[in-house]
Design a protein around this motif. Structure first.
Motif, PDB file in Angstrom:
ATOM      1  N   ALA A 111       1.696  10.290  -6.676  1.00 19.62           N
ATOM      2  CA  ALA A 111       1.920  11.514  -6.128  1.00 19.62           C
ATOM      3  C   ALA A 111       0.914  12.330  -6.755  1.00 19.62           C
ATOM      4  CB  ALA A 111       3.344  12.205  -6.665  1.00 19.62           C
ATOM      5  N   VAL A 112       0.537  13.542  -6.178  1.00 19.15           N
ATOM      6  CA  VAL A 112      -0.456  14.149  -6.551  1.00 19.15           C
ATOM      7  C   VAL A 112      -0.048  15.610  -7.019  1.00 19.15           C
ATOM      8  CG1 VAL A 112      -2.839  15.228  -5.828  1.00 19.15           C
ATOM      9  CG2 VAL A 112      -1.958  12.955  -4.687  1.00 19.15           C
ATOM     10  N   SER A 113      -0.399  16.168  -8.406  1.00 21.33           N
ATOM     11  CA  SER A 113       0.160  17.239  -8.908  1.00 21.33           C
ATOM     12  C   SER A 113      -0.455  18.528  -8.185  1.00 21.33           C
ATOM     13  CB  SER A 113      -0.127  17.443 -10.298  1.00 21.33           C
ATOM     14  OG  SER A 113      -1.503  17.337 -10.615  1.00 21.33           O
ATOM     15  N   GLY A 114      -0.343  19.574  -8.633  1.00 26.31           N
ATOM     16  CA  GLY A 114      -1.103  20.908  -8.047  1.00 26.31           C
ATOM     17  C   GLY A 114      -2.398  20.978  -8.300  1.00 26.31           C
ATOM     18  N   SER A 115      -2.971  20.380  -9.655  1.00 23.39           N
ATOM     19  CA  SER A 115      -4.188  20.446  -9.835  1.00 23.39           C
ATOM     20  C   SER A 115      -5.319  19.057  -9.399  1.00 23.39           C
ATOM     21  CB  SER A 115      -4.535  20.455 -11.403  1.00 23.39           C
ATOM     22  OG  SER A 115      -4.117  18.966 -11.877  1.00 23.39           O
ATOM     23  N   GLY A 116      -4.380  18.321  -8.706  1.00 19.07           N
ATOM     24  CA  GLY A 116      -5.020  17.179  -8.002  1.00 19.07           C
ATOM     25  C   GLY A 116      -5.379  16.098  -8.767  1.00 19.07           C
ATOM     26  N   LEU A 127       0.913  -1.094   0.007  1.00 21.05           N
ATOM     27  CA  LEU A 127       0.002  -0.008   0.000  1.00 21.05           C
ATOM     28  C   LEU A 127       0.862   1.363   0.096  1.00 21.05           C
ATOM     29  CD1 LEU A 127      -3.167   1.058   0.414  1.00 21.05           C
ATOM     30  CD2 LEU A 127      -2.625   1.189   2.591  1.00 21.05           C
ATOM     31  N   ALA A 128       0.416   2.259  -0.879  1.00 15.11           N
ATOM     32  CA  ALA A 128       1.299   3.621  -0.640  1.00 15.11           C
ATOM     33  C   ALA A 128       0.166   4.534  -0.234  1.00 15.11           C
ATOM     34  CB  ALA A 128       1.549   4.174  -2.136  1.00 15.11           C
ATOM     35  N   VAL A 129       0.484   5.707   0.547  1.00 16.95           N
ATOM     36  CA  VAL A 129      -0.539   6.769   1.005  1.00 16.95           C
ATOM     37  C   VAL A 129       0.171   7.868   0.697  1.00 16.95           C
ATOM     38  CG1 VAL A 129      -1.500   7.595   3.260  1.00 16.95           C
ATOM     39  CG2 VAL A 129      -1.192   5.173   2.886  1.00 16.95           C
ATOM     40  N   VAL A 130      -0.634   8.667  -0.012  1.00 15.35           N
ATOM     41  CA  VAL A 130      -0.046  10.049  -0.351  1.00 15.35           C
ATOM     42  C   VAL A 130      -1.098  11.199  -0.137  1.00 15.35           C
ATOM     43  CG1 VAL A 130       1.383   9.385  -2.131  1.00 15.35           C
ATOM     44  CG2 VAL A 130      -0.849   9.678  -3.024  1.00 15.35           C
ATOM     45  N   GLN A 131      -0.741  12.510   0.182  1.00 19.60           N
ATOM     46  CA  GLN A 131      -1.699  13.539   0.262  1.00 19.60           C
ATOM     47  C   GLN A 131      -1.354  14.473  -0.814  1.00 19.60           C
ATOM     48  OE1 GLN A 131      -1.280  15.398   4.036  1.00 19.60           O
ATOM     49  NE2 GLN A 131      -3.347  15.678   4.062  1.00 19.60           N
ATOM     50  N   ALA A 169      -2.039  18.774  -2.228  1.00 18.00           N
ATOM     51  CA  ALA A 169      -2.292  19.967  -1.699  1.00 18.00           C
ATOM     52  C   ALA A 169      -3.434  20.299  -1.109  1.00 18.00           C
ATOM     53  CB  ALA A 169      -1.707  21.175  -2.487  1.00 18.00           C
ATOM     54  N   ASP A 170      -4.401  19.637  -1.674  1.00 17.39           N
ATOM     55  CA  ASP A 170      -5.996  19.719  -1.426  1.00 17.39           C
ATOM     56  C   ASP A 170      -6.411  19.214  -0.228  1.00 17.39           C
ATOM     57  OD1 ASP A 170      -5.746  16.877  -2.186  1.00 17.39           O
ATOM     58  OD2 ASP A 170      -7.023  17.341  -3.948  1.00 17.39           O
ATOM     59  N   GLY A 171      -5.254  18.411   0.468  1.00 14.80           N
ATOM     60  CA  GLY A 171      -5.612  17.593   1.837  1.00 14.80           C
ATOM     61  C   GLY A 171      -5.982  16.346   1.632  1.00 14.80           C
ATOM     62  N   PHE A 172      -7.047  15.892   0.574  1.00 15.79           N
ATOM     63  CA  PHE A 172      -7.045  14.591   0.247  1.00 15.79           C
ATOM     64  C   PHE A 172      -6.105  13.641   0.484  1.00 15.79           C
ATOM     65  CE2 PHE A 172     -10.411  16.554  -3.118  1.00 15.79           C
ATOM     66  CZ  PHE A 172     -11.208  17.377  -2.019  1.00 15.79           C
ATOM     67  N   VAL A 173      -6.262  12.389   1.154  1.00 14.17           N
ATOM     68  CA  VAL A 173      -5.190  11.278   1.140  1.00 14.17           C
ATOM     69  C   VAL A 173      -5.804  10.278   0.287  1.00 14.17           C
ATOM     70  CG1 VAL A 173      -4.560   9.795   3.057  1.00 14.17           C
ATOM     71  CG2 VAL A 173      -5.387  11.996   3.673  1.00 14.17           C
ATOM     72  N   ARG A 174      -4.748   9.937  -0.407  1.00 17.82           N
ATOM     73  CA  ARG A 174      -5.150   8.717  -1.476  1.00 17.82           C
ATOM     74  C   ARG A 174      -4.456   7.412  -0.920  1.00 17.82           C
ATOM     75  NH1 ARG A 174      -5.874  14.149  -3.510  1.00 17.82           N
ATOM     76  NH2 ARG A 174      -7.246  13.910  -5.547  1.00 17.82           N
ATOM     77  N   PHE A 175      -5.174   6.261  -1.205  1.00 20.02           N
ATOM     78  CA  PHE A 175      -4.446   5.079  -0.818  1.00 20.02           C
ATOM     79  C   PHE A 175      -4.352   4.300  -2.397  1.00 20.02           C
ATOM     80  CE2 PHE A 175      -7.454   6.419   2.331  1.00 20.02           C
ATOM     81  CZ  PHE A 175      -6.680   6.671   3.429  1.00 20.02           C
ATOM     82  N   ILE A 176      -3.067   3.959  -2.570  1.00 19.37           N
ATOM     83  CA  ILE A 176      -2.951   3.250  -3.746  1.00 19.37           C
ATOM     84  C   ILE A 176      -2.350   1.924  -3.393  1.00 19.37           C
ATOM     85  CG2 ILE A 176      -1.779   3.168  -6.033  1.00 19.37           C
ATOM     86  CD1 ILE A 176      -3.414   5.766  -5.408  1.00 19.37           C
TER      87      ILE A 176
END
Length: 373
Positions: free
Chosen positions: A148-153, A85-89, A91-98
């Motif tokens: 990873a999450v870019s600036g646009s989400g 599992l990978a966990v990334v956040q 800039a929008d604060g949303f946490v994604r689980f991959i």
């Protein structure tokens, strides 16, 4: 930069409200063996959340109040059968689980994802990201995902493919997934790292055979371009990346042969950090210490001891001071800053309990003994 740590444990107040159903199930006194994590993130409301994965599913502990000492949880959220599992956040604060999904027989089937959109709120259902390969034999050979999450989400998911190169798939801010892209490369190992700058620009570092391959965007949501390989030998799973100046990342890793720790910024020299050997990923965090912009590092030794260090940001060559914290952990530690800017370290004790150590108001980086949650 002085680093000190105590160890006389003080028990926190009881956390959670046993039996309450959120979407996951809240469990009191859970000691499910943790196989991934911890990850610690700070939400838009400045509360910290710790995530981990066990055989029971995704575990979550949530700070009851910003900068507070009390935690709720663990909440347990059902998850598909995963190998990693990978966990990334973003800039929008949303946490994604991959996660990399596997069959009951242990064969890799593809990549799945879920999200938490607000601190303490339910985790979404898991949905497929897919697999860059159509045939089952090749599909089973994809590597551990990084994201990873870019600036646009936009969420960028990377995997080593069956040919040894790297494949990437992106989800835009509206939730539409593009096609898998072959980024080329060769002999990519497990344990790659994907990072996003405050500008939204994404980079990806993949350990290889005596080198580390790197891709970067010139601008947020731009195309990923291959960069010259780095002549370094990375122990798979040890690398982490930290934005240490605007649009500039420093990578930290353990050497594949010796376990020794090193740092590197593309275009600069490799800097030995001492403090090894390290097992598992190295935690890296920027924090203000005594009014100075500093980098805090933590890792777990092969015998389970947690080591902690601090140095001036981008001044690793000036010396990195390591401290034996006397903390012991079954998993690599994680770092974050709380709502008051204090360094917080999350780890799992030998009894399986999540433990939290906090910075105390003394010169340098002084940490109080960890307490169980």
């Amino acid at each position: 930069m002085g680093v000190r740590s105590g160890r006389t444990a003080r028990r926190s107040r009881p956390a959670g409200d046993g039996g309450t159903r959120v979407t996951g199930t809240r469990v009191t006194g859970l000691r499910a063996p943790v196989v991934d994590g911890p990850w610690i993130v700070r939400g838009k409301d400045l509360r910290l959340t710790v995530f981990a994965r066990s055989d029971r599913g995704l575990l979550r502990w949530t700070q009851r109040a910003a900068a507070g000492d009390e935690w709720a949880g663990p909440d347990v959220f059902e998850a598909p059968r995963l190998s990693h599992l990978a966990v990334v956040q973003g800039a929008d604060g949303f946490v994604r689980f991959i996660g990399r999904r596997v069959s009951a027989e242990g064969h890799v089937t593809g990549v799945v994802h879920a999200a938490q959109y607000q601190t303490g709120r339910p985790v979404t259902e898991w949905k497929p990201v897919g697999n860059p390969h159509k045939d089952a034999a090749s599909a089973r050979r994809i590597g551990v995902p990084a994201a990873a999450v870019s600036g646009s989400g936009s969420v960028h998911v990377f995997v080593a493919n069956a040919g040894g190169g790297v494949s990437m798939r992106s989800e835009d801010a509206k939730g539409a997934w593009g096609p898998w892209r072959d980024l080329q490369g060769s002999d990519a190992y497990e344990g790659a790292v994907a990072v996003a700058a405050a500008s939204g620009r994404v980079e990806y570092l993949a350990p290889g055979d005596g080198v580390a391959m790197r891709w970067q965007q010139e601008k947020s949501d731009g195309g990923l371009e291959r960069c010259p390989d780095l002549r370094i030998s990375v122990n798979p799973g040890s690398a982490s990346g930290l934005e240490t100046a605007p649009d500039r990342f420093t990578y930290y890793w353990a050497d594949a042969a010796t376990g020794g720790l090193f740092a590197h910024r593309p275009g600069a020299w490799v800097v030995p950090l001492g403090g090894g050997p390290a097992e598992g990923r190295i935690a890296a965090l920027r924090a203000w210490l005594d009014g100075y912009d500093c980098t805090v590092l933590a890792h777990r030794t092969p015998d389970g001891e947690v080591m902690l260090a601090a140095c001036g940001t981008e001044n690793e060559g000036g010396g990195v001071w390591w401290s034996r914290t006397a903390e012991r952990s079954t998993r690599p530690p994680a770092l974050a800053c709380d709502a008051e800017g204090r360094v917080v370290m999350a780890l799992f004790g030998e009894d399986g309990a999540l433990r939290i150590a906090r910075q105390v108001p003394e010169p340098g980086l002084a940490m109080a003994p960890s307490v169980p949650v």
